[in-house]
Design an enzyme around this catalytic site. Structure first.
Site, short mmCIF file in Angstrom:
data_model
loop_
_atom_site.label_atom_id
_atom_site.label_comp_id
_atom_site.label_asym_id
_atom_site.label_seq_id
_atom_site.Cartn_x
_atom_site.Cartn_y
_atom_site.Cartn_z
N HIS B 149 -30.45 14.66 -23.27
CA HIS B 149 -29.45 15.69 -23.01
C HIS B 149 -29.57 16.82 -24.02
O HIS B 149 -30.25 16.68 -25.03
CB HIS B 149 -28.04 15.09 -23.05
N HIS B 197 -24.11 11.88 -20.44
CA HIS B 197 -24.20 13.34 -20.37
C HIS B 197 -25.64 13.81 -20.20
O HIS B 197 -26.57 13.24 -20.77
CB HIS B 197 -23.55 14.04 -21.56
N HIS B 211 -28.02 20.80 -30.24
CA HIS B 211 -29.10 19.81 -30.41
C HIS B 211 -29.75 19.45 -29.09
O HIS B 211 -29.17 19.62 -28.02
CB HIS B 211 -28.60 18.55 -31.12
N HIS B 243 -21.07 7.43 -32.02
CA HIS B 243 -20.17 8.44 -31.49
C HIS B 243 -18.92 7.76 -30.91
O HIS B 243 -19.04 6.71 -30.27
CB HIS B 243 -20.81 9.19 -30.32
N TYR B 252 -29.03 12.30 -36.28
CA TYR B 252 -29.41 13.70 -36.06
C TYR B 252 -30.34 14.19 -37.16
O TYR B 252 -30.18 13.79 -38.32
CB TYR B 252 -28.18 14.61 -36.07
N GLU B 262 -31.75 14.78 -31.83
CA GLU B 262 -30.97 13.55 -31.92
C GLU B 262 -31.77 12.41 -31.35
O GLU B 262 -32.46 12.56 -30.33
CB GLU B 262 -29.65 13.70 -31.12
#
Lengths: 304, 304, 304, 304
Positions: B149, B197, B211, B243, B252, B262
């Protein structure tokens, strides 16, 4: 937009209370209600009211399973496509199941009963929808995220696979064929949801259940699952290993009625343009059990 | 059926060869070709010809990103919807990119450039489609499965989110709002593919990249990724953590041009009926970094 | 044969009941008894009666720590060696601590109080010694296997290190030196037990505690530990990462009185012929936090 | 201070080059030298010159194994104790083995040959002793940290166990007894090094090797090991599982000559005051394979 996922399975069990004990304390599902002599259960990370129904019966096995569709109109559209394919459908009226609306029911070419439904009460996961923690307090047992998929056996794999791809608009992630590629003896199918499979069919007797799989988080949770099974004296059919097919990590075991369960994790992500992977029958051992590389008698023969 | 997934990103880098060295040896992508001064790369587990394009430029950042659609006809349909939404579209002719057919291009309300494409050469994964092993020999570096993503910043999160849900038919897995719930300051969106996502937008300056994320297998592979980064003297922005948003596990770091990357894994599975999870701004620290529970300055400010 | 391991630590806490609540429900130790206003705790996988004692006090920190010796005669032998080294010893009489026999007490060159003991009641682990399961039912919180090590600060690292190697017959697994190698500013020491460290000293003010570490099983359990800390609103000092020194995986956090705790796992195995690994001060950041590669202010300054 | 650890094993193999290929590329050891027709190998994380020697022979099995002692004087002391126990010793002169000094050799009550040695060249690990990375670049195959332990079979378990505890000053972590507790049919022994076992004996024919175990980092590395074995068509005897005995995680497989190898990880830490855990023969299945809970024929019968 059609089928979203396998939404529930109704299993036949020989001793209802013993089974509820197992599915709540060993598997770690939550009992959400009882209705008409049946017990409704859900995993902690599922939004809908239930994903597993237990029905006491003279023999174990699968009563039926069901897919949830995205929109109410999908029911009617799919009803027509099913009829066109040549299967008879039946409407299951609103309120037949606890927390659910109307459903469409039909018999698959393999004799299994499948339903489609859209309406179901949203109970929510245990972590909620506002600033949720990643997992809730107080998990019990294996504590899977969700019902993941079913594997069934049947005589005519080609036709039942056609049913799911043509009627249900599902996709084949992997298939097993005879060495010459002439006959399909296994197929693994998914709705447009990224999963490696919602439903699998393996050549064998019609109407039988091979296993019902629950999704756990990772390979350490497969180990934890197997540890919990031994502690609870649950018979393990296949100790932790990896599948060639789906790449998933797994352990198989039996519920108190002999229905095979799986704790499954990982695997890849699928899309509509994902090519179907083919396993030739000579490599089926490696396909099913990537490390042992041969099927065990119990895995092939124990069906309910 | 519309958008399947984020298919590629084209990043602007300051030193092309140094960047290729990083993306092939540290990230572990494969170079699949060069064309028009640009370098095309793919992850070992992706089927399509490429997912990342590197372009040498005066400043770093995102040149554009693109979604792959399921059918050729989707392009025309989406082109119309984009125009109806009020964005100007442009046809990118067949052969503009290596291995790709025609594309539709438009500018988002946040100033980012997005494309849609259907045709792309299928190179295949490194394990093939017949009796495949779960992972190939000879992996290098972090060796992610795929581009997962992008996260971008923009001023008007509401409008760009509406663009993706109304035009692109995508879904919001999670959103961040002001405490009073009045304004959306972040949204995480996925196509009908089960992912947490494909694209995220966070309140910030227009046209910026926060990112680009690559998918790794599990929490141990996040550790391995961070170990590899240190061994290669790559600056880590956020050390391994979880997260709150998506529940994913992550680290990251920065590519040689300062574009944030990431290594991401896990998270839940989404469906069209998955409710949008809401994070209120007072909990944004916990939402982004579940363990630290506060944002770091570099994470907020370093944009390209 | 001398020292077997660090056996216990007595921590000073500001609010006894709040601390007991934390150490039993968040850390997951078991309260095994109270005596003389102090609370005795053990981890589920420890055989001895206790490994942690909580003492209510005006300020937080370490009251003292203690090593268990293999044989009763070791006490007398070590008593003489301590005196010869120039430290004063004191006998702590049988029954001073719950479940323990006589102990030898002395003050280290860094001002910390250390004791040696041999007799302690054996309570046993929660899985027993006959056909044991690998882990018990009903674990709470982080549920570490054991108290693993302490890290303390002091002004004269060379002398305190000599004390442990010459008097206590312990070994240095790793040390930190100034860049020119002239001065030792950190040392990590273990008894003949395969551990990476039982006790560590870092240059800093005398008499201070840097952290008390508990051993968890693996990197996923470090993640679980950090998740549990956030759920319980415990301040995390260092989110999950790897140490360069010991290679261990770790997360640091604070008990309700500000004493730093660590959930630690992995690392290598040591033997008497294991060479001491040297970290030069310019690489101390990488040595302590392999991914971040620099110390944080809180990690350096927060001492109790 | 006596025995530190199992230091090496010399295996008899049927085809030397095929075996070297396997131990270097599949197991991932490094060849460090050849001498007198034998090949010397070490794991990347071992300090000493070698831990495995391969000898081409007409039949597979264990030529001998050896313990490293802490001090040169330990050799003479142990030589006397061995003689007192009633075993004949023999001095192996300096230079008989590549990189090693003098050794003491004797025959165990089970007919196995064991040696003791102190002098061995220090080659160092691949990460060095100054500011080391946690693991080196360029690892191949399973890449274990070290040789961990051997398991052998013999007729008189009581006597060989007495030899190790009385003469070698080793400790019994776990034992298997007949149900009535009268006879010991298995024992797992460790030197004062924190390991769960350096050497194990199981009731069976004298002079036989059950397996040689290598230590890997964690349960994911056991999975990776099994994946690598399948990719290389190595026969796996036992797919990934947990031991009841030692709690360790494991997979077993065969080298090209049929010598069983193990990739082993975890387990607990032992100390001199660790009580011996007892498994009764009726639970031996669960003790060896915690999940399967029964021995397989191949595991019992395949000895070399």
């Amino acid at each position: 937009m059609g089928i979203m996922r396998i939404g529930r399975a109704e299993l036949k069990v020989l001793d209802l209370e013993k089974s509820v004990e197992y599915y709540t304390n060993v598997i770690g599902l939550d009992e959400v209600g009882r209705y008409d002599g049946k017990v409704y259960l859900k995993a902690w990370d599922e939004w809908d009211h239930h994903s597993l129904i237990l029905q006491e019966a003279q023999s174990s096995g699968l009563d039926h399973f069901a897919f949830k569709v995205e929109n109410a109109e999908d029911l009617e559209k799919l009803e027509k496509k099913i009829e066109l394919f040549g299967c008879t459908t039946k409407r299951i009226s609103n309120g037949t199941r606890l927390g659910e609306g109307e459903a469409i029911r039909c018999e698959l070419p393999t004799g299994h009963i499948v339903e489609l439904y859209h309406e179901i009460e949203k109970v929510g996961t245990k972590v909620g929808v506002v600033n949720p923690h990643p997992w809730p307090d107080g998990l019990r047992g294996i504590a899977p995220h969700r019902l993941d998929h079913l594997a069934l056996t049947g005589d005519d794999i080609e036709t039942v696979t056609r049913f799911f791809t043509e009627v249900m608009d599902m996709f084949i992630s992997e298939k097993i064929t005879t060495i010459d590629g002439e006959e399909m003896v296994g197929s693994f199918m998914y709705a447009r949801n990224g999963k490696a499979h919602d439903i699998a069919f393996i050549k064998g007797p019609d109407k039988k259940l091979h296993h019902a799989a629950f999704y756990v988080d990772n390979w350490y949770d497969v180990l934890k699952a197997a540890d919990i099974l031994t502690r609870n004296d649950i018979t393990i059919d296949v100790t932790p290993t990896r599948h060639g097919i789906t790449r998933g990590e797994t352990t198989y075991f039996f519920d108190p009625s002999g229905n095979r369960n799986e704790a499954f994790t990982s695997g890849y992500i699928t899309y509509a343009d994902f090519p179907t992977i083919t396993w030739t029958e000579d490599k089926i051992g490696q396909g099913i059990f990537y490390h042992r590389r041969e099927l065990s008698e119990s895995f092939v023969k124990a069906l309910t």
